[in-house]
Every structure is written in structure tokens, then in C-alpha cells.
Design an enzyme around this catalytic site. Structure first.
Site, short mmCIF file in Angstrom:
data_model
loop_
_atom_site.label_atom_id
_atom_site.label_comp_id
_atom_site.label_asym_id
_atom_site.label_seq_id
_atom_site.Cartn_x
_atom_site.Cartn_y
_atom_site.Cartn_z
N GLY A 80 0.84 -1.20 0.00
CA GLY A 80 0.00 0.00 0.00
C GLY A 80 0.87 1.25 0.00
O GLY A 80 2.04 1.21 0.39
N THR A 137 0.08 -13.60 6.19
CA THR A 137 -0.87 -12.50 6.00
C THR A 137 -2.25 -13.04 5.65
O THR A 137 -3.27 -12.59 6.20
CB THR A 137 -0.38 -11.53 4.91
N TYR A 156 0.62 -17.62 -2.09
CA TYR A 156 -0.56 -16.79 -2.31
C TYR A 156 -1.80 -17.65 -2.56
O TYR A 156 -2.83 -17.50 -1.89
CB TYR A 156 -0.33 -15.85 -3.48
#
Length: 315
Positions: A37, A91, A144
Site C-alpha cells: 500500500g 498474512t 498466495y
């Protein structure tokens, strides 16, 4: 007015979601550790009295009071999620556990931003939500893909075990302003290379296909899903079902930028899917949603954004 938590709120999608929620008069708590971000994505919101930024990593518990939770926190491009694959898995998994725990304590609805990567290199085309996927557990993308698959498992188990109100959204390729210029995704790669006059790098023969959804369409679908009927939890595909080859995308970018860049072909990365296209029948039926922005229209806005970023010296 609701107080809404957006994890990953300073990211590409998260910042656009914050815009949408604020425009409807909500208070927004944006939590982001700023790994992918960027402050510039939310800079225009910092003076808004209904917006609050909290630098926080979702792998750690968060104790706040909110009415809804959108869980978007996770690096989403191969360049970023393969940089620290262990942290990527943490995460997705620990982030889901922490946010689900918060939702359980507060008794509020929570939406998981999942991904079309749960389908892996699909053997069914297009991919309906019922397709269970063809995913490598040990490959370089597994941190992922499997992290997001596990997060979906956690969401459904919290729903069954704790009666938690959940929504699960599978996001297909999305592009638009605020993409990270060096995220390694094909749209940002092609545009940045074209604007710089560099060779446009195409992996494989360029005949593999992707479906590209513009960010405003994606955010519209996400918002509709969060506020859909209680009995509908997903998962639901949100993406654009119109397919383009990598060669067609490159040709569109060259045309719209007026660039003289040449095409350069490189070997296809391991586990890179050859096709990815959503079946969006469920989104049409349950949400009354389908994409509105065509590729050229969206590319023009994205090119305009990247041109400005490069003139300012990049990120």
C-alpha cells in the site's frame, strides 16, 4: 452511518473502496502496514473527518470497534507476494484468523477479498465457483494461492461453527489508477514499458489469455456483495468475462500510448496459468452485477495515471 474497517486500505483496491464508502457518508478506518500500500493512494482522504489511517499488520490482532469489516490485506502480485512467501502465507492465514476473531467479538459482517488464483491453472473454462481448482501446493505461487484457499476455509468454518455473517469474493484480474508501477502485473508492466519507450516483455508466445476488470466495476461488485441478502455468502466471482490475449493487450497499449516500443518474448514463468476467465452468472443473479467498463476505456484512465506518476518521478 456505519464505521467500517478496510484492511489493506492504502492499497490499489483498498483505497478505491475507501473512496466509495466515504462517498456514502460512512466512517472508514483504513488499516495497512504499507508493504505494498502507499500513502499517496489515500493522501486525498487524510483531511476527511470521517477517515482514519492506522498503520497495522493484520498478522497481529486488532482491537477496534466497527460495524463492518472488509479484509483486503495481502500482497496480490507475484513480484510482491513472492518477495517474502512465508509472510504472504501468514498474512492470508493469520490475517483471516485475526479479522474473523474481531468480527466474532463484535458480531459484525466480514467480507474476504479472495482471488481467482484459488482456481490455479484451470482445467475448466470459464471458471464457475463450483470448480475446485488445479493448484500446485509446492510451487512459487503457492504462498498466495494456498494462503487464499486456506483463508476461504477459515471463513466458511467460522460461518458454520460461530454463525458468523460472511461474504467471500473471488477477484479476477483488475486494473486501473493506483496500481503499483512495479508490481509486475501485465497491465502495469506494459503501460510503464510503453511510456518509457522500453521493450514490452511478453512471457511465452503471448497467446495466453486473461480477462481484465476495471477497478470501479470491481469495487461496485464488492460493495453489492457486502450488502447482499444474509443467506448469500458466496464464494462469488467478480471479474470481466471478456478475454484478451497478451498480444492483444500489448497492441491496445501501444495504440493508446502512441509508443514505438518493440515486443520482447521471454520464457513463461512456472505455474503461470494459460487461461483465466470468470463465469459471472452467480454475480448477475444474486447481485444484479456485471462489468460496464470496456478495456480501451479503462486503459485510457490507467495510462493517464501512470503517465502522471512517471512525470512526478514514480513512487
Amino acid at each position: 452511518m456505519k464505521r467500517i474497517l478496510v484492511t489493506g486500505g492504502a492499497g490499489f483496491l483498498g483505497s478505491h473502496l475507501c473512496d466509495k464508502l466515504l462517498s456514502e457518508g460512512n466512517e472508514v478506518l483504513c488499516a495497512d502496514n504499507l508493504f505494498t500500500g502507499r500513502r499517496r493512494n489515500i493522501h486525498h482522504l487524510l483531511d476527511n473527518k470521517n477517515f482514519e489511517f492506522l498503520r497495522h499488520d493484520v498478522t497481529l490482532p486488532l482491537y477496534v470497534e466497527v460495524d463492518q469489516i472488509y479484509n483486503l490485506a495481502c500482497p496480490a502480485s507475484p513480484v510482491h507476494y513472492q518477495f517474502d512467501p512465508v509472510q504472504t502465507t501468514k498474512t492470508s492465514v493469520l490475517g483471516a484468523i485475526n479479522m474473523l476473531g474481531l468480527a466474532k467479538r463484535l458480531k459484525v459482517r466480514i467480507l474476504q477479498a479472495s482471488t481467482s488464483e484459488v482456481y490455479g491453472d484451470p482445467e475448466i473454462h470459464p471458471q464457475p465457483e463450483s470448480y475446485k481448482g488445479s493448484v500446485s501446493v509446492t510451487g512459487p505461487r503457492a504462498c498466495y494461492d494456498e494462503g487464499k484457499r486456506c483463508a476461504e476455509t477459515l471463513f466458511f468454518d467460522y460461518h458454520r461453527q460461530q454463525k458468523l455473517s460472511i461474504k467471500v469474493m473471488r477477484i479476477f484480474n483488475t486494473y486501473g489508477p493506483r496500481m503499483h508501477p512495479s508490481d509486475g502485473r501485465v497491465v502495469s508492466n506494459f503501460i510503464v514499458q510503453a511510456l518509457k519507450g522500453e521493450d514490452i516483455t511478453i512471457f511465452g508466445d503471448g497467446k495466453q489469455t486473461r480477462s481484465f476488470g476495471y477497478v470501479s466495476d470491481l469495487i461496485s461488485g464488492m460493495h453489492k456483495l457486502m450488502n447482499s441478502r444474509e443467506g448469500f455468502i458466496g464464494p462469488v466471482n467478480i471479474g470481466n468475462p471478456v478475454e484478451f490475449t497478451m498480444l492483444e493487450l500489448a497492441e491496445n497499449v501501444l495504440e493508446l500510448t502512441g509508443s514505438k516500443s518493440k515486443l520482447k518474448f521471454l520464457p513463461l514463468p512456472q505455474d503461470d496459468p494459460m487461461q483465466r476467465k470468470p463465469n459471472i452468472d452467480l454475480a448477475k443473479k444474486e447481485l444484479g452485477w456485471e462489468p460496464k467498463i470496456q478495456l480501451k476505456e479503462g486503459l485510457k484512465e490507467t495510462i493517464r495515471y501512470f503517465d502522471q506518476v512517471l512525470k512526478e518521478g514514480g513512487y
